[in-house]
Write a protein that holds these residues in place. Sequence first.
Motif, PDB file in Angstrom:
ATOM      1  N   ARG A   1      40.849  39.859  27.817  1.00  0.00           N
ATOM      2  CA  ARG A   1      41.689  40.382  28.901  1.00  0.00           C
ATOM      3  C   ARG A   1      41.128  40.000  30.254  1.00  0.00           C
ATOM      4  NH1 ARG A   1      42.158  44.846  25.977  1.00  0.00           N
ATOM      5  NH2 ARG A   1      40.489  45.902  27.084  1.00  0.00           N
ATOM      6  N   GLN A   2      39.827  40.169  30.424  1.00  0.00           N
ATOM      7  CA  GLN A   2      39.201  39.825  31.704  1.00  0.00           C
ATOM      8  C   GLN A   2      39.300  38.332  31.991  1.00  0.00           C
ATOM      9  OE1 GLN A   2      35.298  41.449  32.370  1.00  0.00           O
ATOM     10  NE2 GLN A   2      35.859  43.393  31.423  1.00  0.00           N
ATOM     11  N   ARG A   3      39.115  37.532  30.951  1.00  0.00           N
ATOM     12  CA  ARG A   3      39.232  36.091  31.143  1.00  0.00           C
ATOM     13  C   ARG A   3      40.666  35.695  31.428  1.00  0.00           C
ATOM     14  NH1 ARG A   3      36.979  32.255  26.831  1.00  0.00           N
ATOM     15  NH2 ARG A   3      38.562  33.330  25.669  1.00  0.00           N
ATOM     16  N   GLY A   4      41.615  36.348  30.767  1.00  0.00           N
ATOM     17  CA  GLY A   4      43.027  36.099  31.050  1.00  0.00           C
ATOM     18  C   GLY A   4      43.367  36.429  32.493  1.00  0.00           C
ATOM     19  N   ASN A   5      42.823  37.538  32.994  1.00  0.00           N
ATOM     20  CA  ASN A   5      43.042  37.895  34.395  1.00  0.00           C
ATOM     21  C   ASN A   5      42.473  36.832  35.322  1.00  0.00           C
ATOM     22  OD1 ASN A   5      44.342  40.276  33.755  1.00  0.00           O
ATOM     23  ND2 ASN A   5      42.474  41.504  33.875  1.00  0.00           N
ATOM     24  N   ARG A   6      41.304  36.316  34.975  1.00  0.00           N
ATOM     25  CA  ARG A   6      40.689  35.268  35.783  1.00  0.00           C
ATOM     26  C   ARG A   6      41.520  33.985  35.743  1.00  0.00           C
ATOM     27  NH1 ARG A   6      38.724  33.178  39.869  1.00  0.00           N
ATOM     28  NH2 ARG A   6      37.090  31.661  39.646  1.00  0.00           N
ATOM     29  N   LEU A   7      42.046  33.633  34.576  1.00  0.00           N
ATOM     30  CA  LEU A   7      42.883  32.441  34.463  1.00  0.00           C
ATOM     31  C   LEU A   7      44.162  32.580  35.276  1.00  0.00           C
ATOM     32  CD1 LEU A   7      42.439  31.654  30.666  1.00  0.00           C
ATOM     33  CD2 LEU A   7      41.623  30.268  32.583  1.00  0.00           C
ATOM     34  N   VAL A   8      44.750  33.763  35.282  1.00  0.00           N
ATOM     35  CA  VAL A   8      45.946  33.998  36.101  1.00  0.00           C
ATOM     36  C   VAL A   8      45.595  33.863  37.577  1.00  0.00           C
ATOM     37  CG1 VAL A   8      47.633  35.735  36.802  1.00  0.00           C
ATOM     38  CG2 VAL A   8      47.164  35.374  34.385  1.00  0.00           C
ATOM     39  N   GLY A   9      44.423  34.354  37.971  1.00  0.00           N
ATOM     40  CA  GLY A   9      43.980  34.200  39.360  1.00  0.00           C
ATOM     41  C   GLY A   9      43.803  32.742  39.739  1.00  0.00           C
ATOM     42  N   ILE A  10      43.243  31.959  38.818  1.00  0.00           N
ATOM     43  CA  ILE A  10      43.076  30.525  39.066  1.00  0.00           C
ATOM     44  C   ILE A  10      44.432  29.841  39.179  1.00  0.00           C
ATOM     45  CG2 ILE A  10      42.264  28.367  38.027  1.00  0.00           C
ATOM     46  CD1 ILE A  10      39.936  30.053  36.825  1.00  0.00           C
ATOM     47  N   LEU A  11      45.362  30.206  38.291  1.00  0.00           N
ATOM     48  CA  LEU A  11      46.714  29.647  38.355  1.00  0.00           C
ATOM     49  C   LEU A  11      47.379  29.996  39.686  1.00  0.00           C
ATOM     50  CD1 LEU A  11      49.199  28.267  37.110  1.00  0.00           C
ATOM     51  CD2 LEU A  11      49.773  30.474  36.071  1.00  0.00           C
ATOM     52  N   HIS A  12      47.216  31.229  40.116  1.00  0.00           N
ATOM     53  CA  HIS A  12      47.785  31.646  41.400  1.00  0.00           C
ATOM     54  C   HIS A  12      47.221  30.806  42.545  1.00  0.00           C
ATOM     55  CE1 HIS A  12      47.904  34.183  45.087  1.00  0.00           C
ATOM     56  NE2 HIS A  12      49.166  34.282  44.710  1.00  0.00           N
ATOM     57  N   GLY A  13      45.913  30.576  42.515  1.00  0.00           N
ATOM     58  CA  GLY A  13      45.287  29.754  43.550  1.00  0.00           C
ATOM     59  C   GLY A  13      45.813  28.328  43.547  1.00  0.00           C
ATOM     60  N   CYS A  14      46.006  27.776  42.351  1.00  0.00           N
ATOM     61  CA  CYS A  14      46.546  26.410  42.248  1.00  0.00           C
ATOM     62  C   CYS A  14      47.968  26.338  42.812  1.00  0.00           C
ATOM     63  CB  CYS A  14      46.542  25.944  40.797  1.00  0.00           C
ATOM     64  SG  CYS A  14      44.910  25.610  40.127  1.00  0.00           S
ATOM     65  N   LEU A  15      48.777  27.325  42.479  1.00  0.00           N
ATOM     66  CA  LEU A  15      50.157  27.324  42.974  1.00  0.00           C
ATOM     67  C   LEU A  15      50.203  27.562  44.476  1.00  0.00           C
ATOM     68  CD1 LEU A  15      51.863  29.355  40.114  1.00  0.00           C
ATOM     69  CD2 LEU A  15      52.047  26.902  40.550  1.00  0.00           C
ATOM     70  N   LYS A  16      49.344  28.437  44.969  1.00  0.00           N
ATOM     71  CA  LYS A  16      49.337  28.776  46.387  1.00  0.00           C
ATOM     72  C   LYS A  16      48.902  27.587  47.243  1.00  0.00           C
ATOM     73  CE  LYS A  16      46.858  31.979  49.336  1.00  0.00           C
ATOM     74  NZ  LYS A  16      45.931  33.097  49.327  1.00  0.00           N
ATOM     75  N   THR A  17      47.901  26.847  46.776  1.00  0.00           N
ATOM     76  CA  THR A  17      47.385  25.717  47.551  1.00  0.00           C
ATOM     77  C   THR A  17      48.005  24.388  47.135  1.00  0.00           C
ATOM     78  OG1 THR A  17      45.523  25.433  46.029  1.00  0.00           O
ATOM     79  CG2 THR A  17      45.167  26.850  47.951  1.00  0.00           C
ATOM     80  N   ARG A  18      48.877  24.435  46.129  1.00  0.00           N
ATOM     81  CA  ARG A  18      49.550  23.235  45.619  1.00  0.00           C
ATOM     82  C   ARG A  18      48.550  22.167  45.182  1.00  0.00           C
ATOM     83  NH1 ARG A  18      55.105  22.377  48.969  1.00  0.00           N
ATOM     84  NH2 ARG A  18      55.796  24.532  48.830  1.00  0.00           N
ATOM     85  N   THR A  19      47.544  22.609  44.438  1.00  0.00           N
ATOM     86  CA  THR A  19      46.543  21.692  43.913  1.00  0.00           C
ATOM     87  C   THR A  19      46.566  21.743  42.392  1.00  0.00           C
ATOM     88  OG1 THR A  19      44.840  23.408  44.012  1.00  0.00           O
ATOM     89  CG2 THR A  19      45.011  21.936  45.898  1.00  0.00           C
TER      90      THR A  19
END
Length: 82
Positions: free
Chosen positions: A48-66
């Motif tokens: 669960r914690q790792r899934g939350n971290r992966l979602v955070g990383i995905l959010h960062g990628c989408l936000k910065t378009r990288t």
Amino acid sequence: MLARYARNKRLGDAVHQWAFCALTNSPGARAYYDTLRERGTGHHAALRQRGNRLVGILHGCLKTRTRYDETTAWAHRNIAAA
């Protein structure tokens, strides 16, 4: 501690599967999982914690378009290990 009952089951299941698959495909995610397990966190809680971290990383990628980059996503793990 009370469990959350209101959630999107399909999305939660997809994130759980994503976190589980990252065990074998992402060295950074694996190191994060191993660290959580060494601290005494249970298997599902660590996923669960790792899934939350992966979602955070995905959010960062989408936000910065990288694009996703393993070394950038888990850089804090590499710094802590060194």
